[in-house]
Each structure stands twice: as structure tokens, then as C-alpha cells.
Motif scaffolding. Structure first.
Motif, PDB file in Angstrom:
ATOM      1  N   ASP A 206      -3.408 -13.749   3.176  1.00 43.60           N
ATOM      2  CA  ASP A 206      -4.366 -12.832   3.382  1.00 43.60           C
ATOM      3  C   ASP A 206      -4.804 -12.714   5.556  1.00 43.60           C
ATOM      4  OD1 ASP A 206      -7.765 -12.027   4.228  1.00 43.60           O
ATOM      5  OD2 ASP A 206      -8.164 -13.756   3.163  1.00 43.60           O
ATOM      6  N   ALA A 207      -3.851 -10.872   5.049  1.00 46.60           N
ATOM      7  CA  ALA A 207      -4.825 -10.913   6.686  1.00 46.60           C
ATOM      8  C   ALA A 207      -6.024 -10.742   7.959  1.00 46.60           C
ATOM      9  CB  ALA A 207      -3.523  -9.521   7.440  1.00 46.60           C
TER      10      ALA A 207
ATOM     11  N   LEU B  68      -0.950  -2.851   8.909  1.00 51.52           N
ATOM     12  CA  LEU B  68      -1.277  -1.450   7.864  1.00 51.52           C
ATOM     13  C   LEU B  68      -2.502  -1.937   7.324  1.00 51.52           C
ATOM     14  CD1 LEU B  68       2.100  -0.046   6.476  1.00 51.52           C
ATOM     15  CD2 LEU B  68       1.006   0.040   8.813  1.00 51.52           C
TER      16      LEU B  68
ATOM     17  N   TYR C 116     -15.420   3.704   8.528  1.00 49.31           N
ATOM     18  CA  TYR C 116     -14.066   4.039   9.014  1.00 49.31           C
ATOM     19  C   TYR C 116     -13.738   4.304  10.275  1.00 49.31           C
ATOM     20  CZ  TYR C 116      -9.305   5.108   7.695  1.00 49.31           C
ATOM     21  OH  TYR C 116      -7.559   5.170   7.794  1.00 49.31           O
TER      22      TYR C 116
ATOM     23  N   ASP D 134       1.417  -9.286   2.271  1.00 53.99           N
ATOM     24  CA  ASP D 134      -0.061  -8.374   1.730  1.00 53.99           C
ATOM     25  C   ASP D 134      -0.197  -8.987   0.477  1.00 53.99           C
ATOM     26  OD1 ASP D 134      -0.080  -5.207   0.785  1.00 53.99           O
ATOM     27  OD2 ASP D 134      -1.602  -6.729  -0.596  1.00 53.99           O
TER      28      ASP D 134
ATOM     29  N   GLY E 112       0.520  -1.465   0.043  1.00 55.17           N
ATOM     30  CA  GLY E 112       0.279  -0.364  -0.390  1.00 55.17           C
ATOM     31  C   GLY E 112       0.543   1.486   0.054  1.00 55.17           C
ATOM     32  N   GLN E 113       0.646   2.873   0.016  1.00 57.44           N
ATOM     33  CA  GLN E 113       0.911   3.934  -0.141  1.00 57.44           C
ATOM     34  C   GLN E 113       2.359   3.446   1.148  1.00 57.44           C
ATOM     35  OE1 GLN E 113      -1.801   7.694  -0.325  1.00 57.44           O
ATOM     36  NE2 GLN E 113      -3.251   5.785   0.443  1.00 57.44           N
ATOM     37  N   LEU E 114       1.578   3.266   2.649  1.00 53.83           N
ATOM     38  CA  LEU E 114       2.318   3.751   3.670  1.00 53.83           C
ATOM     39  C   LEU E 114       3.033   2.511   3.520  1.00 53.83           C
ATOM     40  CD1 LEU E 114       2.944   5.026   6.505  1.00 53.83           C
ATOM     41  CD2 LEU E 114       1.304   3.686   7.257  1.00 53.83           C
TER      42      LEU E 114
ATOM     43  N   LYS F 296     -12.185   2.952  13.341  1.00 53.86           N
ATOM     44  CA  LYS F 296     -10.445   3.129  14.476  1.00 53.86           C
ATOM     45  C   LYS F 296     -10.669   4.025  15.507  1.00 53.86           C
ATOM     46  CE  LYS F 296      -7.329   3.009  10.733  1.00 53.86           C
ATOM     47  NZ  LYS F 296      -6.389   2.351  10.814  1.00 53.86           N
TER      48      LYS F 296
ATOM     49  N   ARG G 110      -1.560  -9.363  -2.008  1.00 49.12           N
ATOM     50  CA  ARG G 110      -1.111  -8.868  -4.226  1.00 49.12           C
ATOM     51  C   ARG G 110       0.788  -8.713  -3.870  1.00 49.12           C
ATOM     52  NH1 ARG G 110      -1.336  -2.675  -5.269  1.00 49.12           N
ATOM     53  NH2 ARG G 110      -1.841  -1.798  -2.873  1.00 49.12           N
TER      54      ARG G 110
ATOM     55  N   LEU H  12      -2.527  11.348   4.140  1.00 46.72           N
ATOM     56  CA  LEU H  12      -0.449  11.273   4.544  1.00 46.72           C
ATOM     57  C   LEU H  12      -0.564  11.404   2.815  1.00 46.72           C
ATOM     58  CD1 LEU H  12      -0.224   7.869   6.034  1.00 46.72           C
ATOM     59  CD2 LEU H  12       0.397  10.166   6.769  1.00 46.72           C
TER      60      LEU H  12
HETATM   61  P1  NAD Z   1      -4.117   1.423   0.972  1.00 50.49           P
HETATM   62  O1  NAD Z   1      -5.180   1.204   0.160  1.00 50.49           O
HETATM   63  O2  NAD Z   1      -2.735   1.686  -0.146  1.00 50.49           O
HETATM   64  O3  NAD Z   1      -3.064  -0.220   1.529  1.00 50.49           O
HETATM   65  C1  NAD Z   1      -3.363  -1.208   2.196  1.00 50.49           C
HETATM   66  C2  NAD Z   1      -3.196  -2.395   2.429  1.00 50.49           C
HETATM   67  O4  NAD Z   1      -3.439  -3.616   2.068  1.00 50.49           O
HETATM   68  C3  NAD Z   1      -3.263  -2.409   0.587  1.00 50.49           C
HETATM   69  O5  NAD Z   1      -1.761  -2.650  -0.061  1.00 50.49           O
HETATM   70  C4  NAD Z   1      -3.829  -4.157   0.148  1.00 50.49           C
HETATM   71  O6  NAD Z   1      -3.445  -5.063  -0.502  1.00 50.49           O
HETATM   72  C5  NAD Z   1      -3.580  -3.874   1.314  1.00 50.49           C
HETATM   73  N1  NAD Z   1      -4.302  -5.801   1.882  1.00 50.49           N
HETATM   74  C6  NAD Z   1      -5.885  -5.170   2.031  1.00 50.49           C
HETATM   75  N2  NAD Z   1      -5.965  -6.411   2.498  1.00 50.49           N
HETATM   76  C7  NAD Z   1      -5.647  -7.500   2.604  1.00 50.49           C
HETATM   77  C8  NAD Z   1      -5.220  -8.945   3.454  1.00 50.49           C
HETATM   78  N3  NAD Z   1      -6.770  -9.226   3.390  1.00 50.49           N
HETATM   79  N4  NAD Z   1      -4.250  -9.859   3.434  1.00 50.49           N
HETATM   80  C9  NAD Z   1      -3.606  -8.457   3.185  1.00 50.49           C
HETATM   81  N5  NAD Z   1      -3.121  -7.717   2.719  1.00 50.49           N
HETATM   82  C10 NAD Z   1      -3.925  -7.383   2.523  1.00 50.49           C
HETATM   83  O7  NAD Z   1      -3.555   1.720   2.469  1.00 50.49           O
HETATM   84  P2  NAD Z   1      -2.697   2.552   3.080  1.00 50.49           P
HETATM   85  O8  NAD Z   1      -2.843   4.181   2.733  1.00 50.49           O
HETATM   86  O9  NAD Z   1      -0.829   2.695   2.972  1.00 50.49           O
HETATM   87  O10 NAD Z   1      -3.156   3.093   4.447  1.00 50.49           O
HETATM   88  C11 NAD Z   1      -2.263   2.258   5.713  1.00 50.49           C
HETATM   89  C12 NAD Z   1      -2.942   2.486   7.118  1.00 50.49           C
HETATM   90  O11 NAD Z   1      -2.561   3.814   7.035  1.00 50.49           O
HETATM   91  C13 NAD Z   1      -3.930   2.468   6.901  1.00 50.49           C
HETATM   92  O12 NAD Z   1      -4.336   1.547   7.931  1.00 50.49           O
HETATM   93  C14 NAD Z   1      -4.762   3.079   7.175  1.00 50.49           C
HETATM   94  O13 NAD Z   1      -6.268   3.299   7.704  1.00 50.49           O
HETATM   95  C15 NAD Z   1      -3.726   4.688   7.708  1.00 50.49           C
HETATM   96  N6  NAD Z   1      -4.291   5.759   7.177  1.00 50.49           N
HETATM   97  C16 NAD Z   1      -3.692   6.442   5.838  1.00 50.49           C
HETATM   98  C17 NAD Z   1      -3.983   7.534   5.720  1.00 50.49           C
HETATM   99  C18 NAD Z   1      -4.020   8.153   4.188  1.00 50.49           C
HETATM  100  O14 NAD Z   1      -3.733   8.962   4.253  1.00 50.49           O
HETATM  101  N7  NAD Z   1      -3.334   6.706   3.496  1.00 50.49           N
HETATM  102  C19 NAD Z   1      -4.164   8.188   6.497  1.00 50.49           C
HETATM  103  C20 NAD Z   1      -4.759   7.850   7.607  1.00 50.49           C
HETATM  104  C21 NAD Z   1      -4.432   6.469   7.898  1.00 50.49           C
END
Ligand code: NAD
Length: 317
Positions: free
Chosen positions: A52-53, A74, A142, A34, A11-13, A146, A36, A172
Motif C-alpha cells: 500500500d503506497a 504512478l 484530481y 502495486d 495500472g494502464q501506464l 495534480k 493488487r 493516454l
Molecule cells: P490506473 O488507475 O490504471 O493505475 C493506478 C494503479 O495504482 C492501479 O494499478 C492501482 O491498483 C494502483 N494503486 C491504487 N492505490 C494504491 C495504493 N494505495 N498502493 C499501491 N498501488 C495502488 O492509472 P493510470 O492510467 O495507469 O495512471 C498512472 C498515472 O498517470 C497517474 O498518476 C495518473 O494521474 C497519470 N495520468 C494518467 C492519464 C491517463 O490517461 N491514463 C492521463 C494523465 C495522467
């Protein structure tokens, strides 16, 4: 000390945390997980597990097999996407966290990080400099997940001594990956559109002020929180964290000042209703006091950082 396991690493983070941890502790000490594959070439430097988490047994197997002792959980469905599938969002945002907390309770994981969000706040929280402790009555599934997650973290800490740490991230903003269905996505899109000389239709009102943060600040804050001595961490629900705050109009003006005019038109949709209930800015004095948090990027710094990143030939890589 065991390895660092990032779950949701694609994911992004996750990608940003992967790069920072590979630098800090060495790629062989980082395990990526992950559902994927990870769309970044540096992922090949560390072990990757497709898992699968939501599957507790599979998660236990990954932790044991790869000798992980620190976990960054994450996995989540983000705010805007979550409203389309509330029950799926609840399941995805709760089950992996509870599995991680159980692994930590059993002693397999010694330190756990789980991100919360400014989405925990609802319309009855003060909008400006929203304090750490205030009403938490979110209006999105959501946000509900949280708040519940924060309470579970605190419960496992109080009841079982689990060393779990958390941050309430604002929106972010990073240049390495595309946004994943959040309410603050427009800000990431704005930078890419400005760089490519494309127009942007913004899904929020021009004056909708929101707290935001560069990925660089967010990752640094995460690693600083995780390195702090346990006794310094006084809050086991989740820490307020502030970077900067701006509205779409101000972002367009800041881009303009840097010679990157962005033609932004406004067509607020369901995401405006979500954003309208979130804070304008966050009071993060507890994070400052307890473990020395300081954001590096204000709006100007964020624009410079993003545009430098986007212009690098390996930006998306
Ligand atoms: P994202 O959607 O980009 O990444 C989430 C990842 O989880 C993806 O790569 C996805 O493939 C993976 N995933 C989904 N289902 C899965 C499963 N069953 N098993 C394994 N992997 C699985 O999200 P992000 O932006 O990287 O956010 C990461 C965390 O930070 C999250 O908890 C989110 O709530 C929190 N957050 C993000 C932001 C933001 O602006 N991006 C802001 C506040 C909090």
C-alpha cells in the motif's frame, strides 16, 4: 546504479512502463509494486511486491530491500472516478507522492518520476495551444491534487535538491489494459468497440476536442525525460506534453477511413463538464527545447498503432 521501481505497476501506464523498462534495462533490474496483482504475464519476469503506497514505512522497506534508486510513482485516483470521493482522491494522490519525495530527500531514491496531467488547467487557461505557464485553477479534485503535487515536486527540488521529474500527460491511449476512470476513457473504448464491431455510447459531446497521446509516445517521453542530464531539466513542476488532439466525431471518421466503421451515439454525462474545462491542445515547446521531445503519433498514426495492437493475439496479455 540501483533498480527501477514502478509503484502502481498494475495500472494502464504501469504495465506499459514495465514492458519498456524490462526491455531496456533487463527484467531483473525492474521491481514492480502495486496494491493488487499485475494482470500481465511479463510481470512474472520481475520481482513483484504487493504494497500500500500510502504506508510510508512499507514503502521505505520496499526501496531498501529491493535496492531501488529510481522510482516511478504512478499511484493515483483518476479524474472522473475522483469526483465521487474527493477526500479519498486527495489522500491517495498526495500521500504516496510525499512518501516518495521524502525517500528521495533522504538519499534512498536518486531519481523520481511522478506524472501530472492536463487536468491542472481550468476554464481560465487558454484552450488552444495552452502554454506551459498560465493560470492553474482546475475544477476537479484530481486537478487540484495534480497542481499541489507539481508544487511539492518543485519545492523538494529547490529546497533539498531532489531530482524529481514530471510530465503533464494528455489522455493516454493504449491497447493492453482497460481505462481506469479517466475523462478521456471513451477514446480507448472506441478502438475496442470498432475492433469488435460493437456500438459505443460516448460520454462526451461529439465536438469535445481533447489532447491525447499513444501509450508508446508517453512511455518513450517518460524514459527520455528520465535519461536527460539533470542540468537539461529546467522545469521541476511538470512539463507540458502534446501528442495529437481530436474530438469523438473525428476519431469515428478516422476509424471509418481505415475500414472500421463505429456506430457512436452521444450521451454526455458529468465527464463532459470536466472535459469542457480542459485544453483543446497543448504547447509543449519547453519539452522540445530542453530535452528534445517529439511525438511520433498523429491521429492517423495512433489509429494504426491501436488497431495493430488490438488485433495481436496477445493484446490484452
Ligand atoms: P490506473 O488507475 O490504471 O493505475 C493506478 C494503479 O495504482 C492501479 O494499478 C492501482 O491498483 C494502483 N494503486 C491504487 N492505490 C494504491 C495504493 N494505495 N498502493 C499501491 N498501488 C495502488 O492509472 P493510470 O492510467 O495507469 O495512471 C498512472 C498515472 O498517470 C497517474 O498518476 C495518473 O494521474 C497519470 N495520468 C494518467 C492519464 C491517463 O490517461 N491514463 C492521463 C494523465 C495522467
Amino acid at each position: 546504479m540501483g533498480k527501477h521501481l514502478i509503484v502502481g505497476a498494475a495500472g494502464q501506464l504501469g504495465i506499459e512502463l514495465m514492458l519498456a523498462l524490462q526491455d531496456k534495462v533487463g527484467p531483473e533490474q525492474v521491481v514492480l509494486a502495486d496494491i493488487r496483482p499485475i494482470p500481465h504475464p511479463s510481470a512474472a519476469k520481475s520481482e513483484f511486491v504487493q504494497v500500500d503506497a500510502t504506508d510510508a514505512d512499507a514503502m521505505k522497506h520496499v526501496v531498501e530491500r529491493h535496492e531501488a534508486s529510481t522510482m516511478y510513482m504512478l499511484v493515483a485516483m483518476l479524474s472522473a472516478k475522483g469526483e465521487a470521493a474527493p477526500l479519498d482522491t486527495w489522500a491517495l494522490n498526495m500521500q504516496p507522492l510525499l512518501h516518495a519525495l521524502e525517500l528521495a530527500k533522504g538519499g534512498l531514491i536518486q531519481r523520481l518520476f511522478w506524472p501530472s496531467s492536463i487536468a491542472v488547467f481550468g476554464p481560465d487557461a487558454p484552450k488552444r495551444m495552452t502554454p506551459q505557464t498560465t493560470a492553474l485553477n482546475p475544477t476537479t479534485v484530481y486537478g487540484v491534487s495534480k497542481v499541489a503535487g507539481e508544487l511539492w515536486c518543485n519545492y523538494y527540488h529547490e529546497k533539498y535538491g531532489v531530482d524529481v521529474r514530471s510530465l503533464r500527460y494528455p489522455g493516454l491511449i493504449g491497447f493492453r489494459s482497460q481505462p481506469g476512470g479517466g475523462t478521456t476513457d471513451y477514446a480507448v473504448e472506441a478502438f475496442h468497440c470498432a475492433a469488435q464491431n460493437q456500438a459505443l455510447t460516448c460520454h462526451l459531446d461529439a465536438q469535445e476536442r481533447l489532447p491525447m497521446m499513444s501509450m508508446e509516445d508517453a512511455v518513450r517521453g517518460t524514459l527520455e525525460l528520465m535519461e536527460a542530464p539533470s542540468e537539461a531539466i529546467k522545469i521541476r513542476t511538470s512539463y507540458n506534453l502534446h501528442g495529437c488532439d481530436f474530438c469523438p466525431d473525428e476519431l469515428a471518421e478516422a476509424l471509418d477511413r481505415k475500414g472500421l466503421p463505429l456506430a457512436m451515439t452521444y450521451a454526455p454525462d458529468h465527464r463532459q463538464a470536466i472535459a469542457g474545462n480542459w485544453p483543446d491542445s497543448i504547447d509543449d515547446k519547453e519539452a522540445r527545447k530542453d530535452w528534445g521531445w517529439r511525438a511520433n503519433h498523429d491521429l492517423e498514426g495512433l489509429v494504426d498503432h491501436m488497431m495493430n495492437g488490438i488485433r495481436q493475439p496477445t493484446a490484452g496479455a
